[in-house]
Design a protein around this motif. Structure first.
Motif, PDB file in Angstrom:
ATOM      1  N   ILE A 161      18.540  43.596  91.283  1.00 26.67           N
ATOM      2  CA  ILE A 161      18.223  42.173  91.117  1.00 26.67           C
ATOM      3  C   ILE A 161      17.059  42.055  90.133  1.00 26.67           C
ATOM      4  CG2 ILE A 161      17.755  40.004  92.307  1.00 26.67           C
ATOM      5  CD1 ILE A 161      20.180  41.565  93.416  1.00 26.67           C
ATOM      6  N   SER A 162      17.279  41.339  89.036  1.00 26.84           N
ATOM      7  CA  SER A 162      16.236  41.215  88.021  1.00 26.84           C
ATOM      8  C   SER A 162      15.976  39.745  87.698  1.00 26.84           C
ATOM      9  CB  SER A 162      16.646  41.970  86.755  1.00 26.84           C
ATOM     10  OG  SER A 162      17.848  41.439  86.227  1.00 26.84           O
ATOM     11  N   LYS A 163      14.746  39.466  87.238  1.00 29.09           N
ATOM     12  CA  LYS A 163      14.356  38.091  86.930  1.00 29.09           C
ATOM     13  C   LYS A 163      13.617  38.053  85.599  1.00 29.09           C
ATOM     14  CE  LYS A 163      13.926  36.820  91.815  1.00 29.09           C
ATOM     15  NZ  LYS A 163      13.031  36.319  92.887  1.00 29.09           N
ATOM     16  N   HIS A 164      13.862  36.991  84.839  1.00 31.39           N
ATOM     17  CA  HIS A 164      13.191  36.787  83.558  1.00 31.39           C
ATOM     18  C   HIS A 164      12.692  35.340  83.531  1.00 31.39           C
ATOM     19  CE1 HIS A 164      12.194  37.100  79.358  1.00 31.39           C
ATOM     20  NE2 HIS A 164      12.739  38.292  79.246  1.00 31.39           N
ATOM     21  N   ALA A 297      27.229  41.289  87.532  1.00 30.70           N
ATOM     22  CA  ALA A 297      27.951  40.492  88.518  1.00 30.70           C
ATOM     23  C   ALA A 297      27.604  39.011  88.514  1.00 30.70           C
ATOM     24  CB  ALA A 297      27.703  41.065  89.918  1.00 30.70           C
ATOM     25  N   ILE A 298      26.327  38.676  88.449  1.00 29.45           N
ATOM     26  CA  ILE A 298      25.892  37.283  88.632  1.00 29.45           C
ATOM     27  C   ILE A 298      24.712  36.983  87.710  1.00 29.45           C
ATOM     28  CG2 ILE A 298      24.824  35.649  90.258  1.00 29.45           C
ATOM     29  CD1 ILE A 298      26.298  37.093  92.524  1.00 29.45           C
ATOM     30  N   VAL A 299      24.731  35.818  87.086  1.00 30.25           N
ATOM     31  CA  VAL A 299      23.553  35.270  86.398  1.00 30.25           C
ATOM     32  C   VAL A 299      23.354  33.848  86.904  1.00 30.25           C
ATOM     33  CG1 VAL A 299      22.488  34.630  84.205  1.00 30.25           C
ATOM     34  CG2 VAL A 299      23.910  36.693  84.334  1.00 30.25           C
ATOM     35  N   LYS A 300      22.124  33.523  87.265  1.00 29.87           N
ATOM     36  CA  LYS A 300      21.846  32.192  87.814  1.00 29.87           C
ATOM     37  C   LYS A 300      20.540  31.657  87.232  1.00 29.87           C
ATOM     38  CE  LYS A 300      22.954  31.366  92.075  1.00 29.87           C
ATOM     39  NZ  LYS A 300      23.919  30.256  91.928  1.00 29.87           N
ATOM     40  N   THR A 301      20.594  30.429  86.701  1.00 27.78           N
ATOM     41  CA  THR A 301      19.386  29.762  86.223  1.00 27.78           C
ATOM     42  C   THR A 301      18.736  29.009  87.368  1.00 27.78           C
ATOM     43  OG1 THR A 301      20.308  29.507  83.997  1.00 27.78           O
ATOM     44  CG2 THR A 301      18.448  28.115  84.561  1.00 27.78           C
ATOM     45  N   ILE A 306      15.509  32.966  85.156  1.00 28.34           N
ATOM     46  CA  ILE A 306      16.927  33.326  85.200  1.00 28.34           C
ATOM     47  C   ILE A 306      17.053  34.651  85.943  1.00 28.34           C
ATOM     48  CG2 ILE A 306      18.873  34.132  83.797  1.00 28.34           C
ATOM     49  CD1 ILE A 306      18.303  31.918  81.837  1.00 28.34           C
ATOM     50  N   VAL A 307      17.967  34.686  86.905  1.00 32.03           N
ATOM     51  CA  VAL A 307      18.187  35.865  87.744  1.00 32.03           C
ATOM     52  C   VAL A 307      19.476  36.556  87.303  1.00 32.03           C
ATOM     53  CG1 VAL A 307      18.533  36.699  90.101  1.00 32.03           C
ATOM     54  CG2 VAL A 307      17.040  34.735  89.674  1.00 32.03           C
ATOM     55  N   VAL A 308      19.395  37.870  87.120  1.00 32.09           N
ATOM     56  CA  VAL A 308      20.562  38.676  86.746  1.00 32.09           C
ATOM     57  C   VAL A 308      20.775  39.727  87.836  1.00 32.09           C
ATOM     58  CG1 VAL A 308      21.538  40.268  85.051  1.00 32.09           C
ATOM     59  CG2 VAL A 308      20.167  38.325  84.279  1.00 32.09           C
ATOM     60  N   LYS A 309      21.999  39.762  88.396  1.00 31.50           N
ATOM     61  CA  LYS A 309      22.314  40.702  89.474  1.00 31.50           C
ATOM     62  C   LYS A 309      23.408  41.666  89.017  1.00 31.50           C
ATOM     63  CE  LYS A 309      21.185  37.389  93.144  1.00 31.50           C
ATOM     64  NZ  LYS A 309      21.637  36.767  94.410  1.00 31.50           N
ATOM     65  N   LEU A 310      23.194  42.950  89.308  1.00 31.94           N
ATOM     66  CA  LEU A 310      24.149  43.990  88.943  1.00 31.94           C
ATOM     67  C   LEU A 310      24.442  44.851  90.160  1.00 31.94           C
ATOM     68  CD1 LEU A 310      21.557  44.031  86.621  1.00 31.94           C
ATOM     69  CD2 LEU A 310      23.498  44.858  85.299  1.00 31.94           C
ATOM     70  N   SER A 311      25.603  45.501  90.132  1.00 31.31           N
ATOM     71  CA  SER A 311      25.998  46.398  91.219  1.00 31.31           C
ATOM     72  C   SER A 311      26.370  47.753  90.628  1.00 31.31           C
ATOM     73  CB  SER A 311      27.194  45.809  91.979  1.00 31.31           C
ATOM     74  OG  SER A 311      27.643  46.690  92.980  1.00 31.31           O
ATOM     75  N   ALA A 312      25.641  48.789  91.042  1.00 27.51           N
ATOM     76  CA  ALA A 312      25.894  50.160  90.562  1.00 27.51           C
ATOM     77  C   ALA A 312      26.546  50.974  91.668  1.00 27.51           C
ATOM     78  CB  ALA A 312      24.591  50.810  90.126  1.00 27.51           C
ATOM     79  N   ARG A 313      27.438  51.891  91.267  1.00 26.83           N
ATOM     80  CA  ARG A 313      28.137  52.742  92.237  1.00 26.83           C
ATOM     81  C   ARG A 313      28.225  54.174  91.711  1.00 26.83           C
ATOM     82  NH1 ARG A 313      31.401  49.081  95.552  1.00 26.83           N
ATOM     83  NH2 ARG A 313      31.609  47.061  94.518  1.00 26.83           N
ATOM     84  N   SER A 314      28.246  55.128  92.645  1.00 27.04           N
ATOM     85  CA  SER A 314      28.513  56.513  92.276  1.00 27.04           C
ATOM     86  C   SER A 314      29.071  57.279  93.472  1.00 27.04           C
ATOM     87  CB  SER A 314      27.242  57.210  91.777  1.00 27.04           C
ATOM     88  OG  SER A 314      27.532  58.541  91.403  1.00 27.04           O
ATOM     89  N   MET A 315      29.892  58.275  93.166  1.00 32.69           N
ATOM     90  CA  MET A 315      30.419  59.152  94.209  1.00 32.69           C
ATOM     91  C   MET A 315      29.387  60.209  94.620  1.00 32.69           C
ATOM     92  SD  MET A 315      33.429  57.796  94.435  1.00 32.69           S
ATOM     93  CE  MET A 315      34.273  58.931  95.548  1.00 32.69           C
ATOM     94  N   ASP A 316      28.260  60.246  93.896  1.00 34.80           N
ATOM     95  CA  ASP A 316      27.225  61.249  94.115  1.00 34.80           C
ATOM     96  C   ASP A 316      25.887  60.540  94.305  1.00 34.80           C
ATOM     97  OD1 ASP A 316      24.946  62.985  92.908  1.00 34.80           O
ATOM     98  OD2 ASP A 316      26.530  64.442  93.308  1.00 34.80           O
TER      99      ASP A 316
END
Length: 426
Positions: A161-164, A297-301, A306-316
């Protein structure tokens, strides 16, 4: 009609969007009372049903929440050519079919533990915070989505979750024009199991349009859920140059009423989205599955940010830590503040006597049965950590395009899989 199908239709009419609990909990309480099961509810709205003085050997587990691309949606089921679909919404076969299997087996008076978990689709909240005791030595999760697949491993994940907040009020001395850019009803899909399919990302497409016309960002909102590939997005920009469409589902409208001053956000926001490498980062040839990925995944003003949301995945799990660090570093380069949450572990593939029994029964019914690991978060990984005694496998019917308007489930596959579940229990 088949009892499982009847139950699925019935529970689909109950509000089950993530974050909605009471109606389904009351339904299960009354159902359990009808068939003489005890029903326990914990603080995060998980539901455990079992017989008094149970001697259960298997805990059946499904989550009861569904992804709703529009808030408060109750899907309207359509039967079409051997499939259940929904009219202009997700269907909720993920994981309503699993819940329906469990309720049908309760009606059959089976001495099992039945665990219905909450809010899986918004961060595996129910599984992470469970406060219920599982005594069975084996767990059969019913949240897989491909017939013939016996899942014995899954990806771990983390939400970023990031914000600018950098913005300024400027006068329109350059006589910029205002444009509204909208993109809607893209296919969407699950940001894990569908991430390798090159599904268009609404936020990436809208950022491309803004970047290429050198637009100034006034407002940007898009994406539906943290674990979905964005289907919809809308932006307001100021620009000398008319923006160009980057997809057939994009519409661009010039706004006629132009104010004397604009509240403009930093170009860094669009620069990050435009340059960000979205999708598959590494493939695991041994498991024949995506190894690591990340989804914007999501950007919201909001009022001043402005909030930017990302989803990371790994098998390890180590690679999951690496991608989290790399993404954080990249965001900070563009002057975002960053936090992470919703982390869940990878489930390292595990073959044991229980999974072998499941395999042998499955193979009798389906010659194509095979062990698999999937690039998605399953609650199994959390249960393995919280209940070390459990031996776990995950199976499910053919569900196509979950988390999207195109979600559908094969009716024949629902019936095939239920027969296998019954044999495993026996």
């Amino acid at each position: 009609m088949n009892l499982v199908l009847e139950i699925f239709k019935e529970i689909t009419s109950i509000p089950r969007c993530s974050g909605t609990h009471n109606e389904f909990i009351n339904y299960v309480k009354n159902y359990a009372l009808k068939y003489n099961y005890e029903c326990f509810i914990d603080e995060v709205n998980n539901i455990l049903c079992k017989k008094k003085d149970s001697n259960s050997k298997i805990c059946l587990q499904s989550h009861y929440d569904i992804v709703c691309l529009i808030d408060n949606t109750i899907p309207k089921i359509i039967e079409d050519n051997g499939f259940f679909k929904a009219e202009n919404s997700t269907l909720g076969a993920d994981n309503g079919i699993g819940c329906s299997y469990m309720l049908a087996l309760m009606a059959d008076n089976k001495d099992l533990e039945f665990l219905f978990t909450s809010d899986e689709e918004i961060g595996l909240i129910g599984a992470n915070d469970i406060n219920l005791e599982i005594k069975s030595p084996f767990m059969l999760n019913l949240d897989s989505e491909e017939e013939g697949e016996i899942c014995i491993g899954c990806a771990g994940g983390v939400d970023i979750i990031s914000k600018h907040s950098k913005h300024e009020l400027i006068s329109n001395k350059d006589k910029l024009k205002l444009y509204e850019i909208t993109i809607s009803k893209l296919r969407g899909g699950h940001s894990g199991v569908n991430i390798h399919e090159n599904i268009p990302n609404a936020l990436k497409l809208i950022a491309k349009s803004i970047k290429e016309c050198e637009g100034k960002l006034l407002d940007l909102n898009g994406g539906e859920r943290i674990n979905s590939i964005p289907s919809n997005a809308k932006a307001i920009i100021a620009s000398k140059n008319p923006p160009k469409s980057t997809h057939e589902n994009m519409s661009i409208t010039e706004v006629k009423d132009i104010p004397e001053h604009f509240n403009v956000y930093s170009d860094e926001i669009i620069d990050f989205i435009y340059n960000f490498k979205n999708g598959v980062l590494e493939f695991n040839n041994e498991l024949n599955v995506v190894e690591t990925s990340i989804n914007l995944a999501i950007v919201k003003t909001q009022i001043n940010e402005i909030v930017v949301k990302l989803s990371a995945r790994s098998m390890d799990n180590e690679k999951l830590i690496d991608i989290k660090k790399q993404t954080k570093k990249s965001l900070e380069k563009y002057n975002f503040t960053v936090e992470t949450k919703g982390k869940y572990p990878a489930w390292k593939p595990d073959k044991n006597e229980f999974t072998q029994t499941v395999y042998e029964i499955y193979k009798k019914n389906n010659a194509k049965a095979e062990f698999r690991a999937i690039h998605a978060g399953l609650e199994c990984a959390i249960f393995k950590e919280k209940f070390p005694h459990l031996k776990v496998a995950s199976i499910g019917p053919n569900i196509y395009n979950p988390h999207s308007y195109d979600e559908r489930v094969s009716i024949n596959s629902i019936n095939n899989l239920f027969k296998i579940v019954q044999e495993i229990i026996s």
